[in-house]
Motif scaffolding. Structure first.
Motif, PDB file in Angstrom:
ATOM      1  N   VAL A 138      22.745  51.317  86.688  1.00  0.00           N
ATOM      2  CA  VAL A 138      23.714  52.084  87.466  1.00  0.00           C
ATOM      3  C   VAL A 138      22.986  53.293  88.052  1.00  0.00           C
ATOM      4  CG1 VAL A 138      25.861  53.385  87.412  1.00  0.00           C
ATOM      5  CG2 VAL A 138      25.615  51.323  86.020  1.00  0.00           C
TER       6      VAL A 138
ATOM      7  N   ASP B  19      30.230  49.527  79.165  1.00  0.00           N
ATOM      8  CA  ASP B  19      30.799  48.396  79.893  1.00  0.00           C
ATOM      9  C   ASP B  19      31.310  48.842  81.258  1.00  0.00           C
ATOM     10  OD1 ASP B  19      33.269  49.627  79.487  1.00  0.00           O
ATOM     11  OD2 ASP B  19      33.848  48.304  77.842  1.00  0.00           O
ATOM     12  N   GLU B  20      32.013  47.949  81.942  1.00  0.00           N
ATOM     13  CA  GLU B  20      32.455  48.220  83.309  1.00  0.00           C
ATOM     14  C   GLU B  20      33.423  49.389  83.387  1.00  0.00           C
ATOM     15  OE1 GLU B  20      32.574  45.452  81.663  1.00  0.00           O
ATOM     16  OE2 GLU B  20      31.706  43.780  82.771  1.00  0.00           O
TER      17      GLU B  20
ATOM     18  N   GLY C  39      33.111  52.092  81.517  1.00  0.00           N
ATOM     19  CA  GLY C  39      32.413  53.288  81.056  1.00  0.00           C
ATOM     20  C   GLY C  39      32.486  53.505  79.564  1.00  0.00           C
TER      21      GLY C  39
ATOM     22  N   GLN D  45      24.805  49.245  82.687  1.00  0.00           N
ATOM     23  CA  GLN D  45      26.118  48.616  82.520  1.00  0.00           C
ATOM     24  C   GLN D  45      25.943  47.265  81.849  1.00  0.00           C
ATOM     25  OE1 GLN D  45      29.047  48.786  85.836  1.00  0.00           O
ATOM     26  NE2 GLN D  45      29.033  46.543  85.675  1.00  0.00           N
ATOM     27  N   HIS D  46      26.752  47.012  80.835  1.00  0.00           N
ATOM     28  CA  HIS D  46      26.622  45.786  80.040  1.00  0.00           C
ATOM     29  C   HIS D  46      28.016  45.353  79.614  1.00  0.00           C
ATOM     30  CE1 HIS D  46      25.637  43.203  76.593  1.00  0.00           C
ATOM     31  NE2 HIS D  46      24.422  43.121  77.069  1.00  0.00           N
TER      32      HIS D  46
END
Length: 279
Positions: free
Chosen positions: A82, A109-110, A112, A187-188
């Motif tokens: 990111v 994650d997506e 935050g 980001q994961h």
């Protein structure tokens, strides 16, 4: 492992978009063929799955052949950088402190949100707090090549689980620093480590090996006893506990040399950093 082609493509796109270009990009196919990689990416296909540690060591060996890499960045194939300044910030961090050996990124994650296991300290309430730590996140981190040349590579026999802690403890014992820097964001997707069939066995076996390899003898039963209690308190799966017990017995029964107990000065350093090697 070849099962995330779209995610890998997105990750490589985020690598290519960095303001500071990577000198080399290596993708290891851990027992699988590699197809459709962008131009300029070095592919290394292995005939069998060597695990996390083995695959990373193969990548390190390939990078050493090039001879022009001084910092190695490891990224999970389903991660996504990111921001475009990650590599530039890493360069600045390593340049500013010649004893900085490892930098751990923040993994979220997506939305935050950071999982508890993705904050490399005991107090996990504030994942945005940077600072020196005693371990690091496998999904996104950077290693100084000079440090690796001194302390050695990943513990291949571990295959998967606790390999980052093994490397971090060796780094700390050699006088290197481990930094958690949440400004560097990977980001994961939100996942559970127990999705892997070998999870419970590996974390138990490798926990025992970790203690036997690195802890002063008097701390080994304390460390393992603490984790026995924590595992019994946290694990809700009877099958998982049985697998964990088998892995623990395997770790006791089988050696994982070499044994090199850390210095008591390192124990004190880890204690000052908030995580003594008894937990």
């Amino acid at each position: 492992m070849g099962d995330r082609p779209d995610e890998l493509g997105a990750l490589l796109g985020s690598v290519a978009a960095q303001d500071l270009a990577a000198v080399r990009v290596v993708v290891v196919g851990n027992g699988v063929p590699l197809r459709g990689l962008p131009q300029g990416v070095t592919a290394v296909e292995l005939p069998e799955n060597l695990g996390v540690s083995g695959g990373r060591n193969v990548a390190l060996a390939r990078l050493r052949e090039f001879g022009d890499v001084d910092v190695v960045v490891n990224l999970d194939d389903d991660g996504l950088l990111v921001g475009v300044g990650v590599f530039g910030q890493l360069r600045d961090l390593f340049t500013a402190d010649p004893r900085l050996g490892i930098v751990s990124m923040r993994i979220a994650d997506e939305t935050g949100s950071c999982e508890r296991r993705h904050v490399p300290r005991l107090r996990v309430r504030d994942p945005l707090r940077a600072g020196l730590v005693t371990t690091f996140l496998g999904g996104g981190h950077a290693l100084r090549a000079e440090m690796l040349a001194e302390i050695g590579e990943w513990p291949e026999k571990f295959f998967y689980a606790h390999e980052e802690t093994d490397l971090a403890w060796r780094a700390l014992d050699a006088g290197w620093k481990v930094l958690y820097e949440p400004r560097l964001l990977l980001q994961h997707p939100h996942t559970s480590p127990s999705r892997h069939a070998v999870y419970y066995r590996m974390i138990a076996r490798n926990r025992v090996w970790l203690a036997r390899r690195h802890l002063p003898a008097v701390l080994i039963p304390v460390y393992l006893g603490t984790w026995i209690v924590l595992t019994l308190a946290r694990t809700r799966s009877a099958a998982g506990l049985r697998s964990w017990a088998r892995g623990f017995a395997e770790g006791v029964r089988t050696p994982c040399p070499p044994r090199k107990p850390m210095r008591w000065a390192t124990v004190w350093t880890m204690t000052r950093l908030g995580r003594p090697p008894i937990i």
